[in-house]
Design a protein around this motif. Structure first.
Motif, short mmCIF file in Angstrom:
data_model
loop_
_atom_site.label_atom_id
_atom_site.label_comp_id
_atom_site.label_asym_id
_atom_site.label_seq_id
_atom_site.Cartn_x
_atom_site.Cartn_y
_atom_site.Cartn_z
N LYS A 44 0.84 -1.20 0.00
CA LYS A 44 0.00 0.00 0.00
C LYS A 44 0.88 1.26 0.00
CE LYS A 44 -4.07 0.32 2.07
NZ LYS A 44 -5.11 0.41 3.12
N LEU A 45 1.92 1.26 0.82
CA LEU A 45 2.83 2.41 0.87
C LEU A 45 3.54 2.61 -0.46
CD1 LEU A 45 4.67 2.43 4.32
CD2 LEU A 45 3.20 4.20 3.36
N ASP A 46 4.00 1.53 -1.06
CA ASP A 46 4.71 1.63 -2.33
C ASP A 46 3.80 2.19 -3.43
OD1 ASP A 46 7.03 0.71 -1.15
OD2 ASP A 46 6.82 -1.34 -1.90
N ALA A 47 2.54 1.77 -3.44
CA ALA A 47 1.59 2.30 -4.43
C ALA A 47 1.30 3.78 -4.15
CB ALA A 47 0.30 1.49 -4.40
N LEU A 48 1.18 4.12 -2.89
CA LEU A 48 0.90 5.51 -2.51
C LEU A 48 2.06 6.42 -2.89
CD1 LEU A 48 -1.05 7.46 -1.07
CD2 LEU A 48 0.10 6.85 1.07
N ARG A 49 3.26 5.92 -2.74
CA ARG A 49 4.47 6.72 -3.04
C ARG A 49 4.42 7.31 -4.45
NH1 ARG A 49 10.50 4.98 -1.59
NH2 ARG A 49 11.51 6.87 -2.31
N GLU A 50 3.87 6.55 -5.37
CA GLU A 50 3.80 7.00 -6.78
C GLU A 50 2.84 8.16 -6.98
OE1 GLU A 50 5.97 5.73 -8.98
OE2 GLU A 50 6.70 4.62 -7.24
N THR A 51 1.98 8.44 -6.00
CA THR A 51 0.96 9.48 -6.16
C THR A 51 1.28 10.75 -5.38
OG1 THR A 51 -0.41 8.78 -4.28
CG2 THR A 51 -0.79 7.66 -6.40
N GLY A 104 0.91 1.43 19.15
CA GLY A 104 -0.01 2.55 19.04
C GLY A 104 -0.03 3.20 17.67
N TYR A 105 0.67 2.62 16.73
CA TYR A 105 0.76 3.17 15.38
C TYR A 105 -0.48 2.78 14.59
CZ TYR A 105 2.46 3.69 10.60
OH TYR A 105 2.59 4.02 9.28
N ASP A 106 -1.21 3.77 14.11
CA ASP A 106 -2.42 3.54 13.33
C ASP A 106 -2.09 3.74 11.85
OD1 ASP A 106 -4.89 3.52 12.10
OD2 ASP A 106 -5.86 4.77 13.60
N PHE A 107 -1.69 2.67 11.21
CA PHE A 107 -1.25 2.73 9.82
C PHE A 107 -2.30 3.33 8.91
CE2 PHE A 107 -0.88 0.88 5.58
CZ PHE A 107 0.42 1.24 5.25
N GLU A 108 -3.53 2.88 9.03
CA GLU A 108 -4.58 3.36 8.13
C GLU A 108 -4.81 4.87 8.30
OE1 GLU A 108 -5.78 1.67 5.63
OE2 GLU A 108 -4.62 -0.07 6.26
N ARG A 109 -4.74 5.36 9.53
CA ARG A 109 -4.91 6.80 9.76
C ARG A 109 -3.77 7.58 9.13
NH1 ARG A 109 -2.90 10.38 12.84
NH2 ARG A 109 -1.88 8.96 14.26
N ILE A 110 -2.55 7.07 9.25
CA ILE A 110 -1.39 7.75 8.66
C ILE A 110 -1.51 7.79 7.14
CG2 ILE A 110 1.12 7.64 8.37
CD1 ILE A 110 0.16 8.48 11.19
N VAL A 111 -1.90 6.69 6.54
CA VAL A 111 -2.07 6.65 5.08
C VAL A 111 -3.19 7.60 4.66
CG1 VAL A 111 -2.83 5.19 3.16
CG2 VAL A 111 -1.09 4.36 4.75
N LEU A 112 -4.29 7.60 5.40
CA LEU A 112 -5.39 8.51 5.11
C LEU A 112 -4.92 9.96 5.19
CD1 LEU A 112 -8.40 9.00 4.57
CD2 LEU A 112 -8.77 8.84 7.05
N GLY A 113 -4.12 10.26 6.20
CA GLY A 113 -3.58 11.61 6.35
C GLY A 113 -2.73 12.02 5.15
N MET A 114 -1.89 11.10 4.67
CA MET A 114 -1.05 11.42 3.50
C MET A 114 -1.93 11.65 2.27
SD MET A 114 2.48 9.22 3.92
CE MET A 114 1.74 7.61 4.03
N LYS A 115 -2.96 10.85 2.12
CA LYS A 115 -3.88 11.04 0.99
C LYS A 115 -4.59 12.39 1.08
CE LYS A 115 -4.85 6.18 0.05
NZ LYS A 115 -5.87 5.11 0.09
N ARG A 116 -4.98 12.77 2.30
CA ARG A 116 -5.65 14.06 2.48
C ARG A 116 -4.70 15.23 2.22
NH1 ARG A 116 -9.32 13.07 7.92
NH2 ARG A 116 -10.92 11.78 6.92
N LYS A 117 -3.46 15.10 2.67
CA LYS A 117 -2.46 16.15 2.38
C LYS A 117 -2.29 16.31 0.88
CE LYS A 117 0.50 15.85 6.47
NZ LYS A 117 1.87 15.54 6.95
N GLN A 118 -2.19 15.20 0.18
CA GLN A 118 -2.02 15.24 -1.27
C GLN A 118 -3.21 15.90 -1.94
OE1 GLN A 118 0.67 14.62 -3.03
NE2 GLN A 118 -0.34 15.11 -4.96
N ALA A 119 -4.41 15.53 -1.51
CA ALA A 119 -5.62 16.11 -2.10
C ALA A 119 -5.61 17.63 -1.95
CB ALA A 119 -6.86 15.51 -1.46
#
Length: 116
Positions: free
Chosen positions: A10-17, A40-55
């Motif tokens: 998922k991270l590798d695919a996200l990196r391309e965007t 305590g690391y919430d991977f899905e929240r972190i990925v969501l945050g990166m997607k929101r920053k990109q948007a």
């Protein structure tokens, strides 16, 4: 190394965007937290945050929370800081319902509406 774990795929695919300022640091941090098994690391929240920053970086303001904040006509003292904090929380993958309520309430009170 082996990058077949679902999170790494998922991270590798996200990196391309990602193109926003600071994406490499965010991506590296997410990868590090995954491989170090940080508690305590919430991977899905972190990925969501990166997607929101990109948007937001590319001008996509279609998320309902962003549209809500954009729709407000705010005049109370400190409103810019409150909106900035709400956007920051949004970009970190958090829900901002509490921020939305507080901002609306502060504006209502500032306008003299004490009916609540």
């Amino acid at each position: 190394g082996n990058r077949s774990h679902d999170r790494l795929v998922k991270l590798d695919a996200l990196r391309e965007t990602l193109t926003y300022h600071g994406w490499k640091e965010d991506w590296n941090n997410a990868e590090f937290k995954h491989v170090s098994y940080e508690k305590g690391y919430d991977f899905e929240r972190i990925v969501l945050g990166m997607k929101r920053k990109q948007a937001l970086y590319i001008g996509d303001r279609t998320h309902e929370d962003v549209q809500f904040l954009d729709s407000l006509s705010l005049t109370y003292p400190g409103w810019k800081d409150d909106v900035r904090k709400a956007i920051d929380s949004h970009q970190r993958g958090f829900e901002i319902e509490y921020d939305r309520q507080c901002i609306s309430e502060r504006q209502r009170m500032f306008e003299g509406d004490r009916s609540h």
